[in-house]
Structure formats: structure tokens, C-alpha cells
Design a protein around this motif. Structure first.
Motif: not given
Length: 553
Positions: A114-116, A225-230, A277-279
Motif C-alpha cells: 500500500r505504501k509503495d 522497485r520504488n528505490s529504482e524510480f527514486r 507525499l501530501e494529503a
């Protein structure tokens, strides 16, 4: 020996997370302590099969151990982040490590998924989309800047033409070469960013499907894979060349004519910044007007007008039985026209490009600088209605040959990434005997289809699950409901054209009828679109007029 019997491997109850595991529900794949068995059995809506943990027989749900082929990996070592069997535990390599049942692991991983997914949707994808938009704007800037350079050279050439024709040609050649290198650098970075966007979208849909899936083993194998796109791409730092003209000097005309500064292309590692990340922000609430107002009428000249799409708040594209797609000002002036022999529907991308479906050629085409380029070509299916989503995808409704089936397909550029055709029971979501199925995306990412033959508005969520069908208000004095055009506004309200009753239905995002727009005569309303400030444009099938209506305060 069962892993539960080893002191260093203490499995906790999946419900209370405090007491040691004693039992196991084979149907729910959940571990229970003695105290929680009764609570679990209290859920009478599910079937249960409670056995002692050591007597559980569901090893077929576990993968084989790569180190001990005769064993199943029933456990997961959190520290080593690998699946292990009882023999792996006996080896002592995982002594003191926190061990969990492998089928428990996916439940904890769901939070990471969910976080990803949240990062993909709110941070990574918007950031790369902004980079792609900036690159596109930069390319437009390139065109304008180099056009200005060429114009400066042309002005100087007028005075020096007879004496420096060769020099003019040489410097123009230098400009074109610089422009080529400049655009080549931008195109290369743009291809990289678009490739990342495609990967992110595919990962995003994978995550959505994983969250919706009950396949625990598939979820446990999720690769982050999020770190790859960061790691964002290097940003090009470009020092534009300029032209500096000199006054005419016949003796030193070559040197005095002027010179171009060098084209400088460098990369900046931290040139791009990541969206935080924001509301989620919500638009201001706009109530419905008591009486909708007719603002203006544009006569397009079509005998039959199919659809209308906003190019801006001051310009609209129109498509009809005529072989031309036309761009009009709201004052009624024709600005441009594109020849398209069998265009069925039109839309405008977030870049401002016109796209349209060609039902005879079975293609989806894009218009760039008045040049038509084929984006998608279908086999066995005919595309009809099209919509450009907020994320840059194309939603296309299509009919199989001989009207056997119909479906909605999502494309990213020319790649098919989603098909929406059946509900959870395997029944068709859409009728198949008629091609009129207008489509749009709501602000909450629902996909809305006005199914003419089914006499219903069919709404599914972003992964294709049916949310509701609207077949008209519960009680009405009007005739049968035949929806044609469909659009949504900033309030996530759904507007659909009821062609036979010459009115517009307004629904909320959950399909509840709110009101009609019928306080003045609409002549067979067909296509609909809403501009950025929630003005409604209605394309009238007969007579070829577009009505601009204000219906929100």
C-alpha cells in the motif's frame, strides 16, 4: 520435528499477536492461539476447518525449499528476508532470528504494498509526468528559439546576400546541426523518462492487482522497485546559442557578419526534485444552479455532429458526419480543420494534441503540427469512442467483428495495459449490438461508459470492477432512457446526454440521480465535454450546434 516445537522459533497468533500458536484454520490459512479459536469461529459468514498446528496439511500452498528439495518452506526469516524450511531452522543459520509463517508474511507485506502504491500514485508517477511535460515544453521552446535565430540570420542575410551567400548557408547549417543535437539530447532523455513512466504504470497496476488478489504466495514474492524510480534522471543544463549580428564591413564581411555562440549541453544530477507525499486536495464545492444558463451557441456547419472536446476554455474541437475535424473559437470562428475521412470520435491529450478514432481503418491517430500519425491499429476489433485520462492514458471502446463482443481497453501510448470486458461472474459489462458507447474518466478514477443499447450508464473502478449501473431515475415522466454522450466535472458528478428525451442527466459519483438539465430545448443532445471551470458543452446531433451551458454556481 515441527518448527513450532523449537524454542528459538516462536510463532505468535495471527489475531492477538501475543500468545503462541496452537491451532490452524486450513480454509482461512490463519494461525490461532487457544483463546482466539472461538473468536475466529464466530465469523459465521465463512467456512472454517480448525486443526492442531502440527497436524495442518496445507503444505501444497508452500514453495519447495531450494536447499532441501524434499522439504516445503513453511516459514519466513524476517532478518534474512527468505523462505526457510524446518531443516534450514535446524541448521542453526537462523538462530535468534524472527521467524513467521510464510502465509502470514503477505498480510504484513500488504502494508508495504500500500505504501509503495501510494508513492507510485502520489510521488513517483506525478514527478516523472511533470518531467515529461517539462521536456515537451522545452522542446517547444527549442522550436521558438531556433526559429528566432533563423529569423535573425535571414534579416542579416537581406543586407549581405550578394557578398556572403556561402556564409549564410554555412551558418544556417550550423544552426540546424545545433538544433539536431539539442533535440537529440532532449529526445533521448524524454525516451528514458517515458520508459520509466511505462514501467511505473505497469508496476502500479501490478500492485493494484496484488492488493486485490488473495494469492498469498504471489504477494510474498513481490519485488520492491520504488528505490529504482527514486533515482531521478540527470537533468540537462543547456546553454542556448545566440546569434550576434555585426554591421556590414565589406573588407571583413566573413568575420563581421556575426557568429553563433556554442551550444552547451550538460547534465545536472539533482536538477529535478521529487514531489512530496501530501494529503489529497479537493476542489471547492460548487452547488447546482436552480436554473442552468445557456451562455452561447456555436454553429459548426455539420449536418450531423457527433462529438465535442475542449482544446482550451476558449476553443473546442468538433467531429461530425463531415470529413473534417474542426477547431472553433467560442465566438464561432473556424480556426483549423483536419481532413479525416472516417473519424468517429475525438479527444485532446494533456499535451494539447488531438487524437481521434478512425472506424474504417481501425486505427487511433494523433495529430501533431497538422500531420496525422497512426498510434494504434486493431485486428478483428473496431475502435469507436475515445477518452484521454488524467494520467495520459487512452481509453478506447471497441466492438468485435460482427458485433459479437464489446470492451474497453486502456492504452499507454500504443501499449495495451488493461482490458475491461466482464464482471466478477464472467458476464459482459457492456452490450455488443451497437457501437455507441461514449466513455470518460471521473475524478475518482472511475471509468464511465454511456451504453446506448443497454440503456444504462455503466461505471467501473480503475481496476475494472463494476461499481454500479444507472438506468434512469427511480420515477420519471420521461420516456425510455437512451444515453449517448458522457462527461464528468470537478465535483466528480457524471453528466450524460439523454438523446430521445432531449435532456442531460446529472448524477453523483455513486450513481444517484441529482437533476435534469432540460429548461430549454436541446435538439438531440449527443456529445458532451466539460471545460476546466465546469462549463458544459453539448453537441447536438441534428443541426450541428454546440451549446455552452453553465449549471454550477
Amino acid at each position: 520435528m515441527d518448527p513450532l516445537d523449537r524454542a528459538q522459533v516462536l510463532l505468535l497468533c495471527d489475531l492477538c499477536q501475543r500468545a503462541a500458536v496452537q491451532s490452524h484454520c486450513e480454509l482461512c490459512q490463519i494461525n490461532l492461539c487457544k483463546a482466539c479459536v472461538g473468536e475466529h469461529l464466530s465469523d459465521s459468514y465463512k467456512r472454517h476447518n480448525i486443526v492442531l498446528y502440527k497436524h495442518r496439511t496445507s503444505t501444497s500452498s508452500y514453495p519447495k525449499c531450494s536447499n532441501h528439495l524434499e522439504k516445503y518452506c513453511e516459514l519466513s526469516c524476517e532478518k534474512c528476508d527468505i523462505h526457510v524450511c524446518s531443516s534450514c531452522i535446524s541448521s542453526g543459520k537462523h538462530h535468534g532470528h524472527k521467524i513467521k509463517d510464510i502465509l502470514r508474511t503477505p498480510r504484513s507485506k500488504k502494508e508495504y504494498l500500500r505504501k509503495d502504491l501510494k508513492e507510485f500514485e502520489q510521488r513517483l508517477y506525478p514527478t516523472y509526468k511533470k518531467i515529461a511535460r517539462d521536456l515537451n515544453l522545452e522542446k517547444n521552446k527549442v522550436e521558438k528559439h531556433y526559429k528566432k535565430l533563423l529569423s535573425a540570420v535571414d534579416i542579416q542575410e537581406e543586407d549581405w546576400y550578394r557578398q556572403i551567400k556561402f556564409i549564410v548557408k554555412q551558418q544556417k547549417s550550423d544552426i540546424h546541426e545545433m538544433k539536431r543535437k539539442h533535440l537529440a539530447s532532449l529526445n533521448e532523455e524524454e525516451r528514458e523518462v517515458e520508459n520509466k513512466i511505462l514501467q511505473i504504470k505497469l508496476c502500479r497496476f501490478y500492485l493494484i492487482n496484488e492488493l486485490d488478489s488473495d494469492d498469498a504466495l504471489l504477494t510474498s514474492d513481490y519485488i520492491y522497485r520504488n528505490s529504482e524510480f527514486r533515482v531521478l534522471p540527470h537533468k540537462l543544463n543547456i546553454l542556448y546559442p545566440n546569434f550576434y549580428p555585426h554591421q556590414i564591413n565589406t573588407e571583413q564581411f566573413y568575420q563581421m557578419f556575426g557568429f553563433l555562440s556554442s551550444l552547451s549541453i550538460t547534465t545536472e544530477e539533482h536538477g529535478y526534485t521529487m514531489k512530496t507525499l501530501e494529503a489529497a486536495s479537493f476542489p471547492p464545492i460548487k452547488p447546482l444552479l436552480d436554473e442552468p444558463e445557456l451562455i452561447t451557441t456555436i454553429d459548426t456547419g455539420y449536418d450531423c455532429l457527433y462529438s465535442v472536446s475542449c482544446f482550451s476554455d476558449e476553443e473546442i474541437w468538433t467531429c461530425g458526419e463531415d470529413k473534417l475535424i474542426k477547431l472553433y473559437e467560442l465566438q464561432g470562428n473556424l480556426l483549423r480543420s483536419i481532413k479525416a475521412k472516417s473519424a468517429c470520435d475525438i479527444a485532446v491529450t494533456w499535451k494539447g494534441e488531438l487524437v481521434y478514432t478512425d472506424y474504417m481503418k481501425r486505427t487511433v491517430n494523433i495529430v501533431e503540427n497538422d500531420q496525422i500519425q497512426e498510434v494504434i491499429r486493431l485486428q478483428g476489433w473496431t475502435p469507436y469512442k475515445i477518452f484521454c485520462t488524467s494520467s495520459g492514458d487512452l481509453l478506447v471502446t471497441m466492438i468485435k467483428d460482427y458485433f459479437e463482443q464489446s470492451k474497453v481497453v486502456r492504452f499507454f501510448q500504443s501499449t495495451e495495459i488493461q482490458t475491461i470486458q466482464f464482471d466478477l461472474d464472467g458476464k459482459p459489462l457492456y452490450s455488443s449490438k451497437h457501437y455507441i458507447k461514449d466513455i470518460c474518466e471521473n475524478r475518482n478514477l472511475d471509468i464511465c461508459v454511456a451504453d446506448y443499447e443497454a440503456r444504462a450508464v455503466v461505471v467501473v473502478n480503475q481496476i475494472g470492477k463494476l461499481r454500479f449501473k444507472y438506468s434512469g431515475p427511480p420515477s420519471t415522466t420521461k420516456g425510455s432512457f437512451y444515453p449517448r454522450g458522457i462527461a464528468t466535472d470537478s465535483q466528480s458528478q457524471i453528466l450524460t446526454a439523454d438523446c430521445y428525451n432531449n435532456c442531460i442527466h446529472i448524477l453523483d459519483q455513486d450513481g444517484q440521480f441529482l437533476r435534469y438539465i432540460d429548461n430549454y430545448v436541446l435538439n438531440d443532445p449527443c456529445g458532451l465535454c466539460v471545460d476546466t471551470i465546469d462549463n458544459l458543452f453539448v453537441a447536438e446531433l441534428r443541426g450541428g450546434k454546440v451549446q455552452k451551458i453553465r449549471y454550477l454556481k
